[in-house]
Motif scaffolding. Structure first.
Motif, PDB file in Angstrom:
ATOM      1  N   ALA A 165       0.832  -1.218   0.000  1.00  0.00           N
ATOM      2  CA  ALA A 165       0.000   0.000   0.000  1.00  0.00           C
ATOM      3  C   ALA A 165       0.858   1.256   0.000  1.00  0.00           C
ATOM      4  N   PHE A 166       1.932   1.235   0.812  1.00  0.00           N
ATOM      5  CA  PHE A 166       2.794   2.425   0.874  1.00  0.00           C
ATOM      6  C   PHE A 166       3.628   2.586  -0.384  1.00  0.00           C
ATOM      7  N   ASP A 167       3.952   1.446  -1.017  1.00  0.00           N
ATOM      8  CA  ASP A 167       4.741   1.518  -2.250  1.00  0.00           C
ATOM      9  C   ASP A 167       3.899   1.927  -3.449  1.00  0.00           C
ATOM     10  N   HIS A 168       2.591   1.721  -3.378  1.00  0.00           N
ATOM     11  CA  HIS A 168       1.717   2.048  -4.505  1.00  0.00           C
ATOM     12  C   HIS A 168       0.553   2.904  -4.011  1.00  0.00           C
ATOM     13  N   PRO A 169       0.843   4.130  -3.569  1.00  0.00           N
ATOM     14  CA  PRO A 169      -0.192   4.927  -2.923  1.00  0.00           C
ATOM     15  C   PRO A 169      -1.388   5.251  -3.834  1.00  0.00           C
ATOM     16  N   GLU A 170      -1.124   5.611  -5.072  1.00  0.00           N
ATOM     17  CA  GLU A 170      -2.238   5.995  -5.951  1.00  0.00           C
ATOM     18  C   GLU A 170      -3.161   4.827  -6.219  1.00  0.00           C
ATOM     19  N   GLU A 171      -2.566   3.668  -6.471  1.00  0.00           N
ATOM     20  CA  GLU A 171      -3.386   2.477  -6.724  1.00  0.00           C
ATOM     21  C   GLU A 171      -4.195   2.135  -5.471  1.00  0.00           C
ATOM     22  N   THR A 172      -3.541   2.255  -4.320  1.00  0.00           N
ATOM     23  CA  THR A 172      -4.204   1.943  -3.058  1.00  0.00           C
ATOM     24  C   THR A 172      -5.382   2.879  -2.822  1.00  0.00           C
ATOM     25  N   VAL A 173      -5.139   4.147  -3.021  1.00  0.00           N
ATOM     26  CA  VAL A 173      -6.200   5.142  -2.785  1.00  0.00           C
ATOM     27  C   VAL A 173      -7.377   4.899  -3.718  1.00  0.00           C
ATOM     28  N   ASP A 174      -7.075   4.624  -5.000  1.00  0.00           N
ATOM     29  CA  ASP A 174      -8.155   4.328  -5.947  1.00  0.00           C
ATOM     30  C   ASP A 174      -8.959   3.124  -5.495  1.00  0.00           C
ATOM     31  N   THR A 175      -8.248   2.087  -5.044  1.00  0.00           N
ATOM     32  CA  THR A 175      -8.926   0.863  -4.595  1.00  0.00           C
ATOM     33  C   THR A 175      -9.809   1.135  -3.388  1.00  0.00           C
ATOM     34  N   MET A 176      -9.268   1.885  -2.411  1.00  0.00           N
ATOM     35  CA  MET A 176     -10.034   2.147  -1.185  1.00  0.00           C
ATOM     36  C   MET A 176     -11.285   2.941  -1.497  1.00  0.00           C
ATOM     37  N   VAL A 177     -11.150   3.948  -2.395  1.00  0.00           N
ATOM     38  CA  VAL A 177     -12.338   4.752  -2.730  1.00  0.00           C
ATOM     39  C   VAL A 177     -13.397   3.858  -3.357  1.00  0.00           C
ATOM     40  N   ARG A 178     -12.957   2.960  -4.216  1.00  0.00           N
ATOM     41  CA  ARG A 178     -13.897   2.052  -4.882  1.00  0.00           C
ATOM     42  C   ARG A 178     -14.611   1.172  -3.865  1.00  0.00           C
ATOM     43  N   ILE A 179     -13.830   0.591  -2.965  1.00  0.00           N
ATOM     44  CA  ILE A 179     -14.398  -0.317  -1.949  1.00  0.00           C
ATOM     45  C   ILE A 179     -15.364   0.434  -1.034  1.00  0.00           C
ATOM     46  N   MET A 180     -14.952   1.650  -0.638  1.00  0.00           N
ATOM     47  CA  MET A 180     -15.782   2.409   0.299  1.00  0.00           C
ATOM     48  C   MET A 180     -17.107   2.796  -0.344  1.00  0.00           C
ATOM     49  N   ARG A 181     -17.026   3.261  -1.614  1.00  0.00           N
ATOM     50  CA  ARG A 181     -18.271   3.698  -2.260  1.00  0.00           C
ATOM     51  C   ARG A 181     -19.208   2.519  -2.464  1.00  0.00           C
ATOM     52  N   LYS A 182     -18.591   1.364  -2.739  1.00  0.00           N
ATOM     53  CA  LYS A 182     -19.425   0.170  -2.929  1.00  0.00           C
ATOM     54  C   LYS A 182     -20.122  -0.206  -1.625  1.00  0.00           C
ATOM     55  N   ALA A 183     -19.439   0.103  -0.506  1.00  0.00           N
ATOM     56  CA  ALA A 183     -20.031  -0.207   0.803  1.00  0.00           C
ATOM     57  C   ALA A 183     -20.997   0.870   1.265  1.00  0.00           C
ATOM     58  N   GLY A 184     -21.243   1.858   0.387  1.00  0.00           N
ATOM     59  CA  GLY A 184     -22.230   2.870   0.739  1.00  0.00           C
ATOM     60  C   GLY A 184     -21.665   3.987   1.601  1.00  0.00           C
ATOM     61  N   LEU A 185     -20.351   4.115   1.626  1.00  0.00           N
ATOM     62  CA  LEU A 185     -19.742   5.190   2.411  1.00  0.00           C
ATOM     63  C   LEU A 185     -19.316   6.318   1.473  1.00  0.00           C
ATOM     64  N   SER A 186     -19.269   7.530   2.032  1.00  0.00           N
ATOM     65  CA  SER A 186     -18.761   8.655   1.253  1.00  0.00           C
ATOM     66  C   SER A 186     -17.244   8.579   1.218  1.00  0.00           C
ATOM     67  N   ALA A 187     -16.691   8.703   0.024  1.00  0.00           N
ATOM     68  CA  ALA A 187     -15.237   8.596  -0.105  1.00  0.00           C
ATOM     69  C   ALA A 187     -14.743   9.553  -1.165  1.00  0.00           C
TER      70      ALA A 187
END
Lengths: 644, 353
Positions: free
Chosen positions: B272-294
């Motif tokens: 995650a720390f080595d690939h911050p942009e990919e990680t952030v994109d993934t987290m936003v995707r997961i969060m929005r899918k879970a119905g959270l604001s991201a």
């Protein structure tokens, strides 16, 4: 090579084209700029109207919800409600307002008055049903819609949030706190909550369409996007998180202005990277901000099209104007060029050239006509000149012949009497003009007597020459008439004849002498002529003579004869005033004295040499000044009787 | 199942081969039947392989401290990028939050094999069942009190009488310790993890995690220079937070399994720390899918803060180590404020002896 500097047509065309282009550019530029300014001003007005009218409609809806919440809160606070009454009230309220999603009352747990159970009765709308959802275990005291109005002590519209029942439902809650007690005893008793679905409030803004791609968006009190064409932003991003992601500090500044409740009309680069105008204003009752975005390109599309059309027309006009101007200036310069060519041909001598036809009565036509008349006059002038030249040449030729005749008239053969060794004679006459008025003459009267004379007719040129011919002939004839001529008598007789028909007032000076070659006796008479020079023993002196009147003036003038005796070796020198009155460039006269000195210096020379010496001296003296008068010299050297 | 199907296939094949003497139409029909019969076989054959694979993986459930967000990016990336799979683990990540049971409860109720807990909470679990500390992710405190600068507050003492929002539960414990340690006579207001109460002026100071609520406040329009912040770290309450825990019994049963999980999780964090942009994109995707604001900017901030929070505590240490000094400092503070009764032992806590 045709360059603007050497072609009027090209210069004119270029200047007109450039000037028209400049004028059009300035005019069109100004028009475009002003159009934009006017459009922007109008746009600001329209934007304000659109935004305000939308806000007003929203405010109306919100106000009615506000009003209902407050009314319910008030009735709850003042009234005594049983459980069923309360539920009835809530259900009816929800039913009456289709825009409301849910309605409930949250009683404060710490309320001293025994609350109605459950602690939070709540109805919400699902499709056409009104569902009663009381949750006994629901701890709502730390929910924003409870805590914030409780802490602030006033009605509060919450920051939009996702429903806990169904996270796809976005709500905002109007909470009205109901307090009981006075002063220090004042405490929260219950919270009237009215949940409003976001969709019902944002529908209006979401449907705003401006031009082709303009749109509206709403921001919550925290700056969260509540509606936006890019649906990814809704409820996920705030205007500040977008500013951070897109690295646009100006967007953050605009967001802060919006949240402060300011209203502006500003330029803005939107999320599609288009240049836009944005008008925003607050929706005060709920703390939201409404903004409408107007794409600049579409706004100015009409102006752009119009400007481009005008530019096209202008360009066509300029092109046409250029051609027309060029054509007209060619119409002016073409005849000029033709006239120039004609001029060079005429200058070369070709007078029969045809001028270009005169077209029109304008300046060019008049120039052509003036040119034609000038050529006519030139032809006539040259014709006259040619005739004059021919006449002059004829006169020149005749004058040359006259000179020849005159010079052949005077004795020119030297030595004239080779068989008379006691005499040496040399004479010359140089006329100032082609023909002169001076003459000399000498001839043997008889074996022992030589008559010689020098004469100067007044004036020079052809009249003097003619008079001179007459005088010479008369003098010689008179001399030869007498067996024993006497100079004075000769002069008297000739004078009488000359003075008779002298209408022209011509006169002549004469010095006449007769020499006895055996004795050396010289008789002479003078009629107004210069005194002769006698050179004896290398000394020259003027012979004193009586002046006498010039011939041809008074018919009965008298003349005196004088005598002197020449010694062998003497030179008797006669001359005309052409010598003594020769001038140098300074106007100084040669003079008698200088002649005498020159004669002394040339005394030892032969007569011809002497003659040349005198003449050279005169030329030297003159220093290039033109000969003013005829120069005549006659010199007689008496050598005396020699042994045979 | 395979053993039965194959002979069947062979019989069919033989039948087809024999059927070649029939007319074209009939053989075509037979061909179609063959395909229809063979297709499920082929499909089953393909999947059978996968079944075998998944069947051998061990299930692990991780209870997160809160809802999915970059605070737990390491675990999500370990799952997303197949790191857990490589360690032969089938991991489900269970989001925490108010509505859910606490991670501790989940461990105790066997709802999860692993949990993310804060160090103070873990230390307070003095009795049974015994907790085992597996790795210390967050080495230092991320908490603070934040308020508007306009309130003319220069020192902690000026907080006297002010309305200060405090969290309930384990997240609020360090705040409570902080207030008690410095004897700050504030007016505590129970607060959820929402910044709206603070933004609307309902409280003058709010409890925040620097990696979370602080950035949310900035993303709601307040500038950093308009805020005044008192961090717990600089005021002597530097309590480490996220750590990986399991029950001692779980480790006893299958130490390799526990070790694998820890290693994979740490590897996930490194990724995650080595690939911050990919990680952030993934987290936003997961969060929005879970119905959270991201939002990307918030997750970016949080991931960067986590990277700083998870830096090893002292030179020579690696990510995941719990420094004895930090342990003792935390324990001393808890003991001092009366949240634990006795000083725990570092080695037994960390190694589980």
């Amino acid at each position: 090579m045709i360059r603007p500097g050497n072609s009027i047509a090209l210069t004119f065309t270029l200047v007109v084209s450039i000037c028209t282009t400049l004028i059009f550019s300035i005019a069109i530029g100004y028009f475009y700029y002003q159009s934009r300014v006017m459009l922007e001003r109008e746009l600001e007005q329209n934007a304000a109207n659109l935004v305000q009218s939308s806000i007003n409609r929203l405010e109306t809806t919100l106000h009615s919800i506000d009003q209902m919440s407050e009314d319910l809160a008030l009735s709850l606070a003042t009234g005594q409600y049983s459980q069923s009454n309360l539920l009835d009230l809530l259900r009816k309220a929800l039913h009456s307002k289709p825009g409301i999603h849910g309605i409930g009352v949250a009683f404060a747990p710490e309320s001293s008055v025994p609350p109605i159970t459950p602690q939070m009765p709540y109805f919400f709308r699902q499709g056409r049903q009104l569902i009663y959802e009381p949750d006994a275990n629901f701890d709502y005291t730390n929910r924003d819609w409870y805590q914030i109005p409780k802490e602030l002590g006033k009605k509060h519209w919450s920051e939009p949030y996702r429903s806990e029942i169904n996270y796809t439902t976005l709500l905002t809650t109007c909470s009205v706190p109901i307090f009981k007690g006075e002063g220090a005893d004042r405490h929260i008793w219950a919270m009237m909550v009215v949940d409003v679905s976001l969709e019902s409030l944002t529908r209006l803004v979401a449907s705003i369409r401006v031009l082709e791609s303009g749109y509206g968006f709403l921001l919550s009190p925290n700056g969260t996007y509540l509606t936006h064409p890019d649906r990814q932003l809704i409820m996920h991003e705030t205007i500040f998180s977008r500013a951070e992601s897109r690295n646009k500090p100006e967007l953050r500044v605009m967001g802060r202005n919006m949240l402060r409740g300011e209203s502006h009309f500003v330029e803005h680069i939107n999320y599609r990277n288009h240049r836009t105008w944005i008008y925003y204003a607050p929706i005060r009752s709920i703390g939201w901000t409404l903004a409408v975005v107007f794409p600049e390109e579409e706004l100015y599309a009409d102006v752009h099209t119009l400007t481009l059309s005008v530019i096209a027309i202008a360009l066509a006009g300029i092109a046409f104007l250029t051609f027309a101007v060029h054509a007209i200036s060619r119409r002016i310069t073409a005849p000029l060029i033709e006239l120039t060519q004609v001029s060079s041909k005429i200058a070369a001598g070709n007078f029969s050239i045809e001028l270009p036809a005169v077209r029109g009565h304008d300046e060019v036509g008049r120039l052509t006509m003036a040119f034609a008349s000038m050529i006519c006059d030139l032809k006539a002038y040259i014709r006259d000149l040619t005739e004059t030249m021919i006449a002059k040449e004829r006169i020149q030729t005749e004058l040359k012949m006259a000179t020849h005749i005159q010079s052949s008239l005077l004795p020119r053969l030297f030595p004239p009497f080779p068989d008379r060794p006691e005499l040496d004679i040399y004479a010359s006459m140089d006329p100032a003009k082609e023909v002169g008025g001076d003459f000399y003459d000498f001839f043997l009267v008889d074996e022992q007597h030589l008559c010689f004379l020098v004469a100067d007719v007044a004036d020079k040129g052809v009249p003097a020459a003619l008079y001179m011919m007459v005088a010479k002939t008369l003098l010689k004839a008179e001399c030869q008439r007498w067996a024993m001529p006497e100079p004075d008598r000769i002069l008297t007789e000739v004078n009488a004849i000359l003075a008779v028909d002298n209408d022209n007032c011509m006169f002549i000076t004469v010095f006449c002498a007769i020499l006895n070659t055996s004795s050396g006796e010289l008789c002479f008479a003078n009629a107004g002529h210069n005194p002769p020079l006698l050179v004896r023993n290398a000394q020259a002196r003027h012979v004193p003579v009586q002046a006498g009147l010039v011939l041809g003036v008074l018919p009965d003038a008298d003349y005196t004869v004088e005598r002197l005796w020449l010694e062998p070796g003497d030179v008797f020198f006669l001359y005309t005033d052409g010598i003594t009155e020769a001038v140098n460039p300074l106007g100084e006269l040669y003079g008698e004295e200088r002649l005498r000195l020159a004669m002394e210096q040339a005394a030892h020379q032969g007569l011809e040499e002497m003659n040349h010496s005198i003449r050279n001296d005169i030329v030297l003296y003159a220093e290039g000044a033109p000969q003013a008068d005829d120069i005549t010299m006659i010199a007689i050297r008496y050598k005396g009787q020699q042994a045979p | 199942m395979l053993l039965i199907r194959w002979p069947l296939a062979l019989v069919l094949a033989e039948y087809l081969a024999g059927g070649a003497v029939f007319t074209l139409r009939r053989s075509l029909g037979k061909g179609l039947c063959a395909v229809l019969l063979l297709l499920p076989l082929l499909v089953e054959f393909a999947f059978a392989g996968e079944e075998q694979e998944t069947a051998s993986r061990k299930n692990a459930r991780l209870m997160l401290g809160w809802q999915p967000q970059s605070q737990f990016a390491g675990y999500y990336m370990a799952k997303e990028k197949g790191i857990y799979a490589r360690y032969n683990l089938e991991v489900s990540l269970i989001g925490g939050g108010e509505a859910n049971a606490s991670p501790l409860q989940a461990l105790q109720d066997a709802e999860a094999e692993f949990a993310v807990l804060w160090l103070p909470a873990a230390l307070r679990q003095e009795g049974a069942p015994r907790l085992l500390h597996l790795a210390q992710l967050v080495q230092r405190s991320s908490l603070a009190l934040v308020g508007r600068k306009t309130l003319d507050i220069a020192t902690l003492a000026d907080l006297r009488g002010r309305k200060v929002g405090v969290w309930s539960g384990e997240a609020g414990l360090p705040i409570r310790i902080f207030l008690e340690k410095h004897q700050l006579q504030v007016r505590p207001v129970p607060q959820r993890h929402s910044i709206n109460l603070f933004l609307r002026g309902g409280v003058e100071f709010a409890s925040i995690a620097y990696h979370n609520e602080y950035h949310s406040i900035l993303m709601s329009g307040l500038d950093a220079d308009e805020l005044q912040i008192f961090t717990l770290r600089e005021h002597g309450v530097n309590l480490p937070e996220d750590g990986l825990y399991t029950l001692a019994s779980t480790r006893q049963r299958d130490p390799a399994f526990v070790q694998a999980f820890v290693s994979a999780s740490l590897e996930g964090w490194q990724y995650a720390f080595d690939h911050p942009e990919e990680t952030v994109d993934t987290m936003v995707r997961i969060m929005r899918k879970a119905g959270l604001s991201a939002s990307l900017s918030h997750q970016r901030w949080q991931l960067e803060q986590m990277r700083q929070l998870m830096q090893p505590g002292r030179p020579g240490a690696v990510m995941g180590d719990l420094c004895p000094e930090a342990f003792h400092a935390t324990a001393s503070l808890l003991l001092e404020q009366g949240y634990i009764s006795s000083m725990p032992d570092y080695h037994s806590f960390v190694k589980g002896q």
